[in-house]
Design an enzyme around this catalytic site. Structure first.
Site, PDB file in Angstrom:
ATOM      1  N   ASP A 147       8.490  -5.974  16.374  1.00  0.00           N
ATOM      2  CA  ASP A 147       7.369  -6.846  16.698  1.00  0.00           C
ATOM      3  C   ASP A 147       7.689  -8.275  16.268  1.00  0.00           C
ATOM      4  O   ASP A 147       8.511  -8.500  15.374  1.00  0.00           O
ATOM      5  CB  ASP A 147       6.086  -6.388  15.981  1.00  0.00           C
ATOM      6  CG  ASP A 147       5.726  -4.955  16.308  1.00  0.00           C
ATOM      7  OD1 ASP A 147       5.449  -4.674  17.476  1.00  0.00           O
ATOM      8  OD2 ASP A 147       5.746  -4.128  15.383  1.00  0.00           O
ATOM      9  N   ASP A 179       5.544 -11.566  15.016  1.00  0.00           N
ATOM     10  CA  ASP A 179       4.233 -12.039  14.593  1.00  0.00           C
ATOM     11  C   ASP A 179       4.256 -13.542  14.353  1.00  0.00           C
ATOM     12  O   ASP A 179       5.267 -14.105  13.911  1.00  0.00           O
ATOM     13  CB  ASP A 179       3.804 -11.336  13.307  1.00  0.00           C
ATOM     14  CG  ASP A 179       3.620  -9.834  13.499  1.00  0.00           C
ATOM     15  OD1 ASP A 179       3.353  -9.416  14.648  1.00  0.00           O
ATOM     16  OD2 ASP A 179       3.748  -9.088  12.517  1.00  0.00           O
ATOM     17  N   ASP A 185       2.687  -9.433   0.468  1.00  0.00           N
ATOM     18  CA  ASP A 185       3.006  -8.445  -0.551  1.00  0.00           C
ATOM     19  C   ASP A 185       4.387  -8.631  -1.171  1.00  0.00           C
ATOM     20  O   ASP A 185       4.524  -8.722  -2.393  1.00  0.00           O
ATOM     21  CB  ASP A 185       2.849  -7.024   0.005  1.00  0.00           C
ATOM     22  CG  ASP A 185       3.501  -6.837   1.368  1.00  0.00           C
ATOM     23  OD1 ASP A 185       4.260  -7.721   1.815  1.00  0.00           O
ATOM     24  OD2 ASP A 185       3.243  -5.784   1.995  1.00  0.00           O
TER      25      ASP A 185
END
Length: 464
Positions: A75, A77, A159
């Protein structure tokens, strides 16, 4: 594999990095290997269009990390200062999704680029302005994440350091807020901020640390690994539906076998699969072998781009906990097949309290297990009826998996392998041999097959 993944645990302690920099390290095109042509042209065009409209916009996270490692991203993003409504105003093919925190999906045929507005961390005592309720629970877990922020705040709330990388395809610069490039080069998974606090905010981060470590063949930095075992029980408070999605990510990414080893080592397997974890204690060799073999077959199928169904995967993960339950019911006088059905219902119902396995998978799981009681019953026309059963192939593959793990089945797997290959006359002979065995106590005639041939069949159609 595990030795490499955990090699960083034994390294000297370094003071954990508490905050990302407000001013990033900027890497020019001469200081990194990324090129804009490597990225999705649609994602690049979105960044350019948003920048031309006066917004900040970058390719971010996993796609930047993977490109630096020479991995093709799944993907692409985009992170931007534009709000979802502002993004939608720029793109006719954009759709806003989500309620508590809105995202924008921009569609280009079958390719979807996800665009997120920069987010900020919730302060420790903040309250949700819509509902006047705290956005954290008593243990510190974030319940809502709906605060927009700046680029610097967006980097801080991510994170892991390796996911806080922003690539500008216009200037071809990389913005590194948390020494992510350093950790990529040193193959380390490191949390941004205080690990214990970050895990308490979202315990699923412990699973994500394992997933990235297994997928990328990275070690988990010691300060990021140390709190995992004591905090592992917090996973029991995560909604079961969310854990189903996370478990699929863990075991269907092509690295399920090393993932399983790490989950067990870090005591994360028990909160996810409590009954199977107990089976690992009272029957460790068999349980570990069966699950590992199933996951190795799953990894192989993923790498070969073959379909894999979660039903077979969950059937294998839960099976080691089932036989003891079936035996207890049989000792109470229940016949074998009803005992299997009752034990299966009970085990799956308990498991769904932890991981919400949808009914479209729990039904095939029970059918695969039910086959294990039916496959030994081959006399008369039963063998042909079983062969025509739509769940036969998965049940047969599961039988071979059980045998690989060390179960004694009196050659049942070989018999069914031969029966599938035999012509009509040969099949009738094999059924007659079964009758002779029951009358004389002698075994049926067998055509010997190599273990390698059987193993090849075992993983062939586990997706059905």
């Amino acid at each position: 594999m595990l030795k490499k993944l955990f090699q960083s645990f034994r390294s000297p302690l370094r003071k954990p990095q508490q905050h990302v920099r407000t001013t990033p390290e900027v890497l020019s095109s001469s200081q990194h290997s990324l090129q804009r042509t490597q990225f999705s042209r649609y994602a690049v065009s979105i960044v350019e269009r948003l920048q031309n409209a006066g917004y900040q916009a970058y390719l971010v996270g996993g796609c930047v990390r993977d490109m630096m490692l020479g991995i093709t991203p799944k993907d692409f993003d985009v992170a931007t200062s534009a709000t979802p409504e502002q993004v939608r105003a720029e793109f006719r093919n954009a759709r806003i999704i989500g309620r508590r925190f809105k995202l924008v999906h921009i569609h280009f045929g079958r390719e979807i680029i996800e665009v997120a507005t920069f987010r900020a961390n919730h302060p420790q005592d903040d309250e949700d302005e819509d509902s006047n309720q705290s956005s954290r629970n008593e243990s510190g877990r974030i319940l809502r994440d709906n605060v927009y922020g700046t680029l610097e705040e967006d980097a801080q709330r991510r994170d892991f350091t390796i996911n806080a990388l922003y690539y500008d395809p216009v200037t071809e610069r990389v913005l590194d807020f948390a020494n992510g490039v350093h950790d990529i080069r040193n193959r380390l998974i490191r949390l941004i901020g205080d690990p214990q606090q970050r895990y308490k905010e979202d315990p699923v981060r412990m699973l994500r640390a394992v997933r990235f470590a297994a997928k990328l063949d990275f070690g988990i930095e010691k300060h990021s690994a140390t709190p995992i075992r004591p905090l592992a029980p917090m996973l029991r408070d995560i909604p079961a539906a969310r854990l189903f999605e996370e478990v699929l990510k863990l075991f269907l990414n092509g690295y399920a076998e090393p993932t399983f080893e790490m989950l067990v080592d870090l005591e994360l397997f028990e909160p996810l699969f409590p009954a199977s974890s107990k089976a690992l204690e009272y029957n460790p060799t068999y349980t570990h072998t069966l699950i590992s073999e199933a996951l190795a077959n799953t990894d192989l199928r993923v790498k070969q781009n073959k379909p894999v169904t979660p039903a077979f995967l969950f059937a294998a993960l839960l099976w080691p906990a089932l036989p003891a339950r079936v035996l207890r019911l049989q000792e109470r006088g229940m016949p074998p097949i009803p005992a299997m059905q009752e034990a299966a219902h009970e085990l799956i119902a308990e498991q769904c309290q932890r991981i919400a396995i949808p009914k479209r998978f729990t039904m095939p799981i029970r059918e695969i297990w039910d086959m294990q009681e039916r496959l030994p019953r081959r006399s008369g026309k039963r063998a042909d009826l079983l062969l025509d059963n739509p769940r036969f192939r998965a049940g047969y593959d599961f039988l071979l998996l059980r045998e690989t793990a060390g179960e004694e089945t009196d050659g049942l797997g070989d018999w069914w392998t031969d029966y599938q290959d035999a012509n009509e006359s040969g099949r009738r002979d094999m059924i007659r041999d079964l009758g002779s065995k029951s009358e004389t106590g002698q075994g049926p005639r067998k055509r010997r097959r190599s273990g390698g041939s059987k193993r090849k069949r075992a993983g062939a159609d586990a997706s059905e």
